[in-house]
Every structure is written in C-alpha cells, then in structure tokens.
Design a protein around this motif. Structure first.
Motif, PDB file in Angstrom:
ATOM      1  N   ASP A 197       0.790  -1.229   0.000  1.00 51.14           N
ATOM      2  CA  ASP A 197       0.000   0.000   0.000  1.00 51.14           C
ATOM      3  C   ASP A 197       0.823   1.281   0.000  1.00 51.14           C
ATOM      4  O   ASP A 197       0.272   2.374  -0.107  1.00 51.14           O
ATOM      5  N   GLY A 198       2.151   1.184   0.124  1.00 53.30           N
ATOM      6  CA  GLY A 198       2.993   2.371   0.033  1.00 53.30           C
ATOM      7  C   GLY A 198       3.147   3.169   1.310  1.00 53.30           C
ATOM      8  O   GLY A 198       3.941   4.111   1.363  1.00 53.30           O
ATOM      9  N   HIS A 199       2.385   2.825   2.356  1.00 51.72           N
ATOM     10  CA  HIS A 199       2.523   3.540   3.626  1.00 51.72           C
ATOM     11  C   HIS A 199       3.850   3.173   4.300  1.00 51.72           C
ATOM     12  O   HIS A 199       4.449   2.138   4.002  1.00 51.72           O
ATOM     13  N   VAL A 248       2.380  11.161   0.150  1.00 52.25           N
ATOM     14  CA  VAL A 248       1.245  11.040  -0.777  1.00 52.25           C
ATOM     15  C   VAL A 248       0.142  10.192  -0.151  1.00 52.25           C
ATOM     16  O   VAL A 248      -1.045  10.548  -0.192  1.00 52.25           O
ATOM     17  N   LYS A 249       0.518   9.065   0.452  1.00 44.31           N
ATOM     18  CA  LYS A 249      -0.469   8.163   1.057  1.00 44.31           C
ATOM     19  C   LYS A 249      -1.171   8.827   2.245  1.00 44.31           C
ATOM     20  O   LYS A 249      -2.391   8.696   2.408  1.00 44.31           O
ATOM     21  N   THR A 250      -0.407   9.516   3.075  1.00 46.60           N
ATOM     22  CA  THR A 250      -1.006  10.213   4.212  1.00 46.60           C
ATOM     23  C   THR A 250      -1.994  11.268   3.736  1.00 46.60           C
ATOM     24  O   THR A 250      -3.112  11.390   4.263  1.00 46.60           O
ATOM     25  N   ALA A 251      -1.600  12.042   2.732  1.00 47.22           N
ATOM     26  CA  ALA A 251      -2.466  13.097   2.200  1.00 47.22           C
ATOM     27  C   ALA A 251      -3.751  12.514   1.616  1.00 47.22           C
ATOM     28  O   ALA A 251      -4.845  13.062   1.799  1.00 47.22           O
ATOM     29  N   GLN A 252      -3.629  11.390   0.944  1.00 49.43           N
ATOM     30  CA  GLN A 252      -4.813  10.735   0.388  1.00 49.43           C
ATOM     31  C   GLN A 252      -5.742  10.250   1.494  1.00 49.43           C
ATOM     32  O   GLN A 252      -6.971  10.382   1.393  1.00 49.43           O
ATOM     33  N   ASP A 253      -5.161   9.711   2.556  1.00 49.03           N
ATOM     34  CA  ASP A 253      -5.966   9.223   3.680  1.00 49.03           C
ATOM     35  C   ASP A 253      -6.771  10.360   4.325  1.00 49.03           C
ATOM     36  O   ASP A 253      -7.884  10.144   4.812  1.00 49.03           O
TER      37      ASP A 253
END
Length: 435
Positions: A92-94, A272-277
C-alpha cells in the motif's frame, strides 16, 4: 545527560556518536548480534566519512557504548531515541511503523522516572500520538513525554549536518521535555543554531514536507534538462541563472538520472499516502514520484541513443558508480537499480565499478561484472556511463580512457565533464540537458 539510542542504522549510529561527542553518555541498542559485535570491535557497518574516527574516539573516552540488551540504558536514560527503520510497506505504500511501535512497547516497560521518548525515525503525522498511547497502555503510571525530533542528515556529510545544522526541529509542548531537548542540543548554541519548537504533528510533517520539496526541485530541473536538450539550451546555465535568485537557491538543481536513496523515494510516497488518507491529495508530489520513476527507467534508452543503437545486443557497457550518490555505500533506490537491468534487457553486458557500493550492489544486481577500478570498468567497453559523481571520476586520464574503450563513447549522466573538452579528446559524448 544519559541517552539511549534504539537502532544502530544510519540515523541512530551517526546521531548517537555525535551526541556522545557533545559530551553526553550514549548507549546504542540493536537486536542484530553481528552488528553489535562489529561495532564493539570498532568496525563501522556503513560508510560515512569520518564516522569511524568519531566512534572510536568516543568509545575510547567512555561516552559511547553498544549493547544488545538495552534494559539498563533505557532505565537510566534522560532521553530515549527511537531511530529504527520505517521502510515503505509492501502493498500500500505507507510507511511500515512496526519497528517504531515495537520499540515503544519495549521502552514502556523499562523507563524509570520522567523520561523523554524521542522519535528520530522519519514517521507520518500522528505517529507520536500512537507511541504515546502504546506507552500509556503498557505503563499507565509512567512519567514521560513523547517528542518528535526529525533528522536532516545528508549521507556523505552527516556529521557536519548534525554538528552544524541549519536548524533543529523539536515537536513538543511539554515544558520539561523542552528543557531536556535544549540541554541535549546545548553545544549547538555556540553556532547560534535555531531550535524550532513546534507541536508534535507539525514537526512530523516538517520532515516529510522538506524532503518532498527537495525531491520536487530535483525533478523540476530534470524536466528542464529534457527541454534544454530539445531547444539547444544548457541546463547548468539555466540552474545557475535561477539559483542565484535567493527565493530559489542553487542547491538541488543538478540535473541527473533521477533521485534515489534512503529518504526521498519512501518519504514522498508516504506523504502522498497520508495526504490521500486525509482527503488532501498532494498532486505536485504525486507527479514528482511518477516523473522520477519514469526518468530512471528511460536512461537506458538514452544511453542506447547516444550510441546510435536501438538495442545493445552483443555490446558491453562500462558503468562508473552504482550508489545513489557519492560518499556513501547506500544502494537504496539508487538509479542504477533501474538503469543496469534496463541495459541488460536491451541485450548489454555490464561491467561496473563503485568505490564503496560494490559489495551491496552485488546482492541487488545480477550478472554484473564488478571491476576493481574505473579504468578496468572501461576496458573493452563499447561505451562508458558515469552514473554516480564520485570525486575520483572527475579527473580521469582521458587519453588513457580512449585507448581502453572499444569505442570512444562516454554518456555522462552527472555532467561531470565539459562537452567541448570531451570532443577535443575525440569522444562521442552525451550528457544531461546540454543540447
């Protein structure tokens, strides 16, 4: 002060040794027996200029220790630093925070009296909240404060960066914790280093925002380099022309094959993953990641084009430099990990030399003929590619090089040499963004 440093990787070992050099008593803790054994023998498991001498001096003077069992060191510590890895999680890239949370559980059972628990690892926003929750759950009676203190160390210049930083960022609103952190970094007051106190979540985000901005800056100049090649401009002069603007600055404007290393690739993806979450997509950073990945993969085609070939079947390519940057043995996300296999997929045989990274590269790159020096890597090659700008590649004997190469072709992906000089020596020469 007494410091426990959990993790003896790049950040933990450099930070621990530097804190010891400030006069603090530091115990570095790791679960890898072979690593601790090597450190106790005076062997440094990573290549970082000056680190071996710094470690040896502080061990000799009784301020720096290494151990597998950190129980006593954590119990006695005024500050316990978590400096474990946070690699990209598969799938998942996190950021994978399992090592951070395991360290928090271990710390919780051992602290005695008020203790500052410091996340030195690069962690997403909110990680400090979870570390605090873990410690409270395990030890409801514990007296502690969780602080964010991100590192801003450049591999190859880490000791200088630690001792003469642009700033120190500390995320905490706890006054007792602030006092401890001020004392830890007090030697830097001689250099009038700014210590920026923020909220914990702000501090966590500062680290990711800094790396993402620098990654975007590199990617921007790389795209300008592509445009320069099309229109006949010189990207180095473009970089100088815009870098003299104080609002922009000259650093991180060196065009090349794309960024790599232990920080930029994983940190941009994690942000990017945090921002999407949180429903706040960071489109500039998303594009930066995509453009950089594509750039590294495209370099093999650029090399073939410089040789005026569509495929490289039966050809030998000499490669100088494999690490993601000079003065380190770090191969994490190095451009070579994309470029070398891409050259092989085009049919090329690859022979390579790196001053410090060959041992690690041998585990990551298959069917590469590793050579003992730069000239050996060039001998019999149809083209020579400069992939990492180690100092020893900056003043090669060009006449000797020309005699060793099967074909006098040099593809300089770091713009080490001047085009006119290479042409004068009879080379077919290609570089980045100097159309």
């Amino acid at each position: 002060m007494r410091v426990a440093m959990i993790g003896t990787g790049y950040v933990g070992l450099v930070s621990g040794a530097c804190f010891a050099d400030f006069g603090h008593v530091v115990t570095c803790i790791d679960k890898d027996p072979s690593k601790i054994e090597r450190l106790e023998r005076g062997e440094i498991p990573i290549f970082e200029p000056g680190l071996d001498d710094l470690v040896a001096r502080n061990v000799r003077e009784g301020r720096l220790f290494f151990t597998l069992d950190g129980a006593q060191a954590i119990k006695d510590a005024d500050a316990v630093f978590i400096a474990v890895g946070t690699p990209t999680r598969r799938g998942d890239g996190h950021a994978d925070l399992s090592y951070v949370y395991a360290a928090a559980e271990e710390i919780a059972g051992l602290i005695d009296g008020f203790t500052v628990v410091v996340t030195k690892s690069t962690v997403p926003v909110g990680t400090g909240d979870e570390v605090e929750a873990i410690i409270k759950r395990v030890r409801p009676d514990a007296q502690f404060a969780v602080v964010s203190n991100p590192e801003f160390l450049r591999e190859g210049a880490a000791i200088e960066d630690f001792k003469r930083p642009d700033r120190v960022v500390v995320g905490t609103e706890d006054e007792r914790a602030q006092a401890v952190m001020r004392e830890l970094y007090r030697p830097l007051s001689l250099n009038e280093t700014p210590i920026v106190f923020t909220g914990r979540r702000t501090s966590e985000l500062i680290k990711y925002a800094a790396n993402a901005f620098l990654a975007m800056k590199i990617t921007f100049i790389n795209e300008m380099a592509d445009l320069c090649e099309k229109v006949g401009a010189d990207v180095q002069q473009v970089a100088k022309g815009i870098g003299l603007d104080k609002r922009i600055g000259s650093k991180f404007l060196n065009a090349g094959p794309g960024y790599g290393g232990s920080c930029f690739p994983k940190d941009t993806i994690a942000l990017v993953k945090t921002a999407q979450d949180y429903g706040a997509p960071t489109r500039l950073i998303e594009t930066t990641v995509e453009v950089n990945d594509a750039r590294k993969k495209a370099m093999a085609t650029k090399i073939a084009k410089a040789m005026q070939l569509e495929d490289l079947a039966g050809r030998t390519i000499g490669v100088l430099g494999l690490t993601f940057k000079p003065n380190t043995d770090d191969m994490r996300d190095a451009p070579s990990l994309d470029i070398v296999p891409a050259l092989q997929a085009l049919g090329a045989k690859v022979q390579a030399f790196d001053p410090e990274g060959a041992k690690e590269a041998a585990h990551l790159l298959k069917d590469v003929d590793f050579k003992a020096g730069a000239y050996e890597a060039a001998e019999g090659a149809d083209a020579l590619v400069i992939l990492t700008e180690w100092d020893q590649f900056r003043a090669l004997d060009l006449d000797r090089l020309k005699l060793l190469l099967k074909s006098p072709t040099v593809v300089d992906l770091r713009n080490v040499y001047k085009p006119a000089e290479m042409v004068r020596h009879g080379f077919t020469y290609a570089s980045i963004g100097r159309g």
